[in-house]
Design an enzyme around this catalytic site. Structure first.
Site, PDB file in Angstrom:
ATOM      1  N   TRP A 102      14.154 -13.275  -8.920  1.00  0.00           N
ATOM      2  CA  TRP A 102      15.491 -12.763  -9.218  1.00  0.00           C
ATOM      3  C   TRP A 102      15.453 -11.608 -10.203  1.00  0.00           C
ATOM      4  O   TRP A 102      16.272 -10.696 -10.105  1.00  0.00           O
ATOM      5  CB  TRP A 102      16.423 -13.881  -9.682  1.00  0.00           C
ATOM      6  CG  TRP A 102      16.759 -14.811  -8.550  1.00  0.00           C
ATOM      7  CD1 TRP A 102      16.433 -16.130  -8.442  1.00  0.00           C
ATOM      8  CD2 TRP A 102      17.448 -14.486  -7.323  1.00  0.00           C
ATOM      9  NE1 TRP A 102      16.875 -16.633  -7.241  1.00  0.00           N
ATOM     10  CE2 TRP A 102      17.493 -15.653  -6.542  1.00  0.00           C
ATOM     11  CE3 TRP A 102      18.014 -13.318  -6.819  1.00  0.00           C
ATOM     12  CZ2 TRP A 102      18.094 -15.691  -5.276  1.00  0.00           C
ATOM     13  CZ3 TRP A 102      18.617 -13.355  -5.550  1.00  0.00           C
ATOM     14  CH2 TRP A 102      18.658 -14.530  -4.805  1.00  0.00           C
ATOM     15  N   ASP A 186      21.007 -12.662 -16.617  1.00  0.00           N
ATOM     16  CA  ASP A 186      21.424 -13.305 -15.368  1.00  0.00           C
ATOM     17  C   ASP A 186      21.366 -14.806 -15.620  1.00  0.00           C
ATOM     18  O   ASP A 186      20.292 -15.385 -15.767  1.00  0.00           O
ATOM     19  CB  ASP A 186      20.485 -12.903 -14.218  1.00  0.00           C
ATOM     20  CG  ASP A 186      20.837 -13.597 -12.888  1.00  0.00           C
ATOM     21  OD1 ASP A 186      21.724 -14.468 -12.873  1.00  0.00           O
ATOM     22  OD2 ASP A 186      20.194 -13.258 -11.872  1.00  0.00           O
ATOM     23  N   LYS A 210      25.691 -22.217  -8.188  1.00  0.00           N
ATOM     24  CA  LYS A 210      24.622 -23.084  -8.649  1.00  0.00           C
ATOM     25  C   LYS A 210      25.202 -24.162  -9.565  1.00  0.00           C
ATOM     26  O   LYS A 210      25.128 -25.345  -9.282  1.00  0.00           O
ATOM     27  CB  LYS A 210      23.554 -22.289  -9.406  1.00  0.00           C
ATOM     28  CG  LYS A 210      22.512 -21.520  -8.589  1.00  0.00           C
ATOM     29  CD  LYS A 210      23.023 -20.719  -7.449  1.00  0.00           C
ATOM     30  CE  LYS A 210      21.996 -20.010  -6.611  1.00  0.00           C
ATOM     31  NZ  LYS A 210      21.613 -18.686  -7.050  1.00  0.00           N
TER      32      LYS A 210
HETATM   33  C1  LIG Z   1      21.212 -17.390  -6.566  1.00  0.00           C
HETATM   34  C2  LIG Z   1      20.834 -16.382  -7.587  1.00  0.00           C
HETATM   35  C3  LIG Z   1      21.166 -15.025  -7.448  1.00  0.00           C
HETATM   36  C4  LIG Z   1      21.839 -14.464  -6.213  1.00  0.00           C
HETATM   37  O1  LIG Z   1      23.086 -14.979  -6.017  1.00  0.00           O
HETATM   38  P1  LIG Z   1      24.054 -14.462  -4.816  1.00  0.00           P
HETATM   39  O2  LIG Z   1      25.369 -14.993  -5.264  1.00  0.00           O
HETATM   40  O3  LIG Z   1      23.535 -15.059  -3.563  1.00  0.00           O
HETATM   41  O4  LIG Z   1      24.010 -12.992  -4.792  1.00  0.00           O
HETATM   42  C5  LIG Z   1      20.816 -14.166  -8.469  1.00  0.00           C
HETATM   43  N1  LIG Z   1      20.189 -14.613  -9.563  1.00  0.00           N
HETATM   44  C6  LIG Z   1      19.853 -15.905  -9.723  1.00  0.00           C
HETATM   45  C7  LIG Z   1      19.147 -16.325 -10.963  1.00  0.00           C
HETATM   46  C8  LIG Z   1      20.171 -16.827  -8.750  1.00  0.00           C
HETATM   47  O5  LIG Z   1      19.835 -18.125  -8.902  1.00  0.00           O
END
Ligand SMILES: *Cc1c(COP(=O)(O)O)cnc(C)c1O
Length: 378
Positions: A102, A186, A210
């Site tokens: 990521w 993030d 998540k």
């Molecule tokens: C799932 C995830 C993303 C991407 O998320 P989307 O909503 O599918 O764009 C980005 N960063 C992390 C850490 C993630 O777990």
């Protein structure tokens, strides 16, 4: 039918109580005769829902008046673009720490808008006193001089959902002070999972699917000093609906927000407050992770690869001794109501995602199955 335990990485399991409440309110929210999905986002009912959700999130995270909270669409991947578009209006330099899948997505997207510098990377194998570590199974060593002193911001991924690598504490003490280089995180897969000091973070963003609610909703928690003083203007190419300043000034209602997803997120925030808030859920998360890592460590059949100091509480990749056992393992798991355990193809093996909504009983059931399967196949 009893509810299975869903270990998917995201979209992920939600608290059963939240789903039951949403079902109960599906046709008529609090006697209005309308489903939340059918309400005007500017009407009094939805305004109340949105205000309560933001207030509860603020209370859970201990945010102050210094923070703006915005809810947007476009996923965390969209935010990977909104961040540079919002913060590189005057200065193109942005620094990224590379800890896995990521962070790489984030820095590649940022390179479309700015001048990216990789501060440090875990792309190489590493050896330390505890052993030998494969790429992206540990957190790279950092020092303040690795970050460009004139960067617009430094970015890290708090929890690498695929690799299972987490900053158990953020490395702020070895990075430049936030007043010099603002910090962007993030937080998609570990927001609300443990106490975090938001006064140290200039911008935290992520997708909801998540640890918060359904997909289609993203959050950005941003310090006013960042978007009002330091970077008062977004890049001119930044769409208005993704401009944090404009959305903050319009209560995230510059256009129609993802109303139902925000309503469900609000129910999750209420549920979390009922559990005793972030410190209480963190204690349960600590217990769940300790139970699962403990079982994996005690076994010579299963193995893990992540450095002990970087082990995630949320996503736990693990491996069987032979690939041919994968299919029978997953089959047996499904038969016991243990779903979503297949690992990401980038890492292979298995992965248990145990977000806030996964009860301790789910991890207990998984650990019991691990022992049973080992006994049968060791
Ligand atoms: C799932 C995830 C993303 C991407 O998320 P989307 O909503 O599918 O764009 C980005 N960063 C992390 C850490 C993630 O777990």
């Amino acid at each position: 039918m009893t509810r299975p335990y869903n270990f998917s990485p995201g979209p992920a399991t939600l608290p059963e109580a939240v789903l039951l409440q949403a079902a109960d309110e599906m046709l008529s929210w609090r006697g209005t005769g309308m489903s939340v999905m059918e309400m005007s986002h500017r009407g009094k009912h939805f305004t109340q829902i949105a205000e309560q959700a933001e207030a509860d999130l603020r209370s859970l995270l201990g945010l102050t008046e210094d923070h703006r909270v915005v809810f947007l669409q476009g996923g965390a991947s969209g935010q990977n673009a909104f961040v540079p578009m919002n913060l590189l209006g005057q200065n193109p330099r942005c620094d990224y720490i590379d800890t896995g899948h990521w962070s790489q997505k984030s820095l590649k997207e940022a390179a479309r808008y700015g001048d990216v510098h990789v501060v440090a990377s875990a792309a190489q194998p590493m050896r330390d006193a505890l052993g030998e570590w494969q790429p992206y199974t540990y957190l790279p060593e950092l020092s303040a001089d690795m970050v460009r002193a004139d960067a617009a911001y430094v970015h890290l991924c708090g929890n690498e959902t695929i690799g299972g690598v987490e900053y158990q504490t953020f490395p702020w003490d070895v990075l430049p002070p936030a007043t010099q280089v603002p910090r962007v995180v993030d937080m998609s897969s570990h927001i609300l999972s443990r106490p975090m000091d938001f006064s140290q973070i200039d911008l935290a963003y992520g997708g909801a699917q998540k640890n918060i609610g359904p997909s289609g909703l993203t959050f950005a928690i941003v310090q006013r000093r960042l978007i009002e003083e330091r970077c008062p203007e977004a890049m001119s190419i930044c769409p208005s609906v993704f401009d944090y300043r404009l959305q903050a000034a319009n209560q995230s209602m510059l256009n129609t927000p993802s109303t139902y997803a925000l309503y469900l997120a609000g129910l999750v925030f209420q549920w979390l407050l009922g559990q005793g808030g972030v410190p209480a859920i963190a204690e349960i998360n600590r217990q769940k992770a300790a139970l699962l890592y403990g079982a994996l460590d005690a076994s010579s059949f299963y193995s893990t690869r992540v450095h002990p100091q970087a082990r995630s509480w949320m996503n736990i990749p693990f491996f069987l001794p032979e690939d041919r056992l994968m299919a029978p393992f997953l089959e047996g798991a499904e038969a016991r109501g243990l779903l979503g355990l297949k690992g990401h193809k980038a890492v292979g093996g298995l992965r248990a995602s145990i977000y806030n909504a996964m009860p301790l009983s789910g991890v207990e059931a998984l650990v019991a199955y691990l022992a049973e399967f080992e006994k049968e196949h060791a």
